[in-house]
Design a protein around this motif. Structure first.
Motif, PDB file in Angstrom:
ATOM      1  N   MET A   1       0.820  -1.200   0.000  1.00  0.00           N
ATOM      2  CA  MET A   1       0.000   0.000   0.000  1.00  0.00           C
ATOM      3  C   MET A   1       0.858   1.255   0.000  1.00  0.00           C
ATOM      4  N   GLY A   2       2.008   1.201   0.689  1.00  0.00           N
ATOM      5  CA  GLY A   2       2.894   2.356   0.737  1.00  0.00           C
ATOM      6  C   GLY A   2       3.426   2.717  -0.633  1.00  0.00           C
ATOM      7  N   GLY A   3       3.647   1.693  -1.485  1.00  0.00           N
ATOM      8  CA  GLY A   3       4.127   1.944  -2.838  1.00  0.00           C
ATOM      9  C   GLY A   3       3.105   2.692  -3.675  1.00  0.00           C
ATOM     10  N   LYS A   4       1.839   2.350  -3.496  1.00  0.00           N
ATOM     11  CA  LYS A   4       0.781   3.037  -4.244  1.00  0.00           C
ATOM     12  C   LYS A   4       0.685   4.500  -3.827  1.00  0.00           C
ATOM     13  N   ILE A   5       0.759   4.738  -2.531  1.00  0.00           N
ATOM     14  CA  ILE A   5       0.662   6.106  -2.032  1.00  0.00           C
ATOM     15  C   ILE A   5       1.823   6.933  -2.562  1.00  0.00           C
ATOM     16  N   THR A   6       3.016   6.369  -2.510  1.00  0.00           N
ATOM     17  CA  THR A   6       4.197   7.067  -3.019  1.00  0.00           C
ATOM     18  C   THR A   6       4.046   7.344  -4.504  1.00  0.00           C
ATOM     19  N   TYR A   7       3.580   6.345  -5.264  1.00  0.00           N
ATOM     20  CA  TYR A   7       3.413   6.510  -6.709  1.00  0.00           C
ATOM     21  C   TYR A   7       2.428   7.639  -7.003  1.00  0.00           C
TER      22      TYR A   7
END
Length: 148
Positions: A1-7
């Motif tokens: 989920m953190g990767g999506k937020i960063t993206y």
């Protein structure tokens, strides 16, 4: 989920930068001076090209994620069986062994998007990003009913 937020955060910042650069391009075009108008045209075109690349990368990531969910629902996601170094990096010999197995599976069933998906993961684990992306694009095309 953190990767999506960063993206999504970085994509939003990039779109804002595109907007600022595009606006500056328009302002330079309106000056009427030939040199400024040339720079304005370039400053206006570059955000358009950047937006095109951002759109294609976002669509690729979305489609790959959709395939991962479909494969997970079938119970066919590749299991992470790779040995790792103490620093957490994947052992190269282990990645090569898994890659050879995935490549043989893909050669046995070249029309199955699932084998191409697993091959893309094996390419990624072997640190061959370009081939991983091409294999994933092939998997997406096959899943969508086309052949590339």
């Amino acid at each position: 989920m953190g990767g999506k937020i960063t993206y999504f955060f970085l994509a939003t910042v990039l779109v804002l930068v595109f907007g600022v650069v595009g606006l500056e391009g328009v302002l330079l075009l309106l000056t009427g001076e030939p040199a400024a108008m040339g720079m304005g045209a370039v400053a206006f075109v570059l955000p358009c090209i950047g937006a095109w690349f951002l759109w294609h990368n976002t669509r690729f990531a979305r489609d790959a994620h959709r395939l991962a969910h479909a494969l997970e629902a079938e119970g066919g996601l590749p299991v992470d069986e790779l040995k790792r170094t103490p620093g957490g990096r994947i052992d190269r010999d282990a990645a090569d062994a898994v890659f050879a197995r995935r490549q043989a599976e893909t050669e046995d069933a070249p029309g199955d998007w699932r084998t191409w998906f697993r091959l893309a993961v094996a390419y990624h684990d072997a640190r061959d990003t370009q081939r991983a992306r091409k294999a994933m694009q092939r998997a997406i095309a096959l899943h969508n009913g086309g052949a590339t």
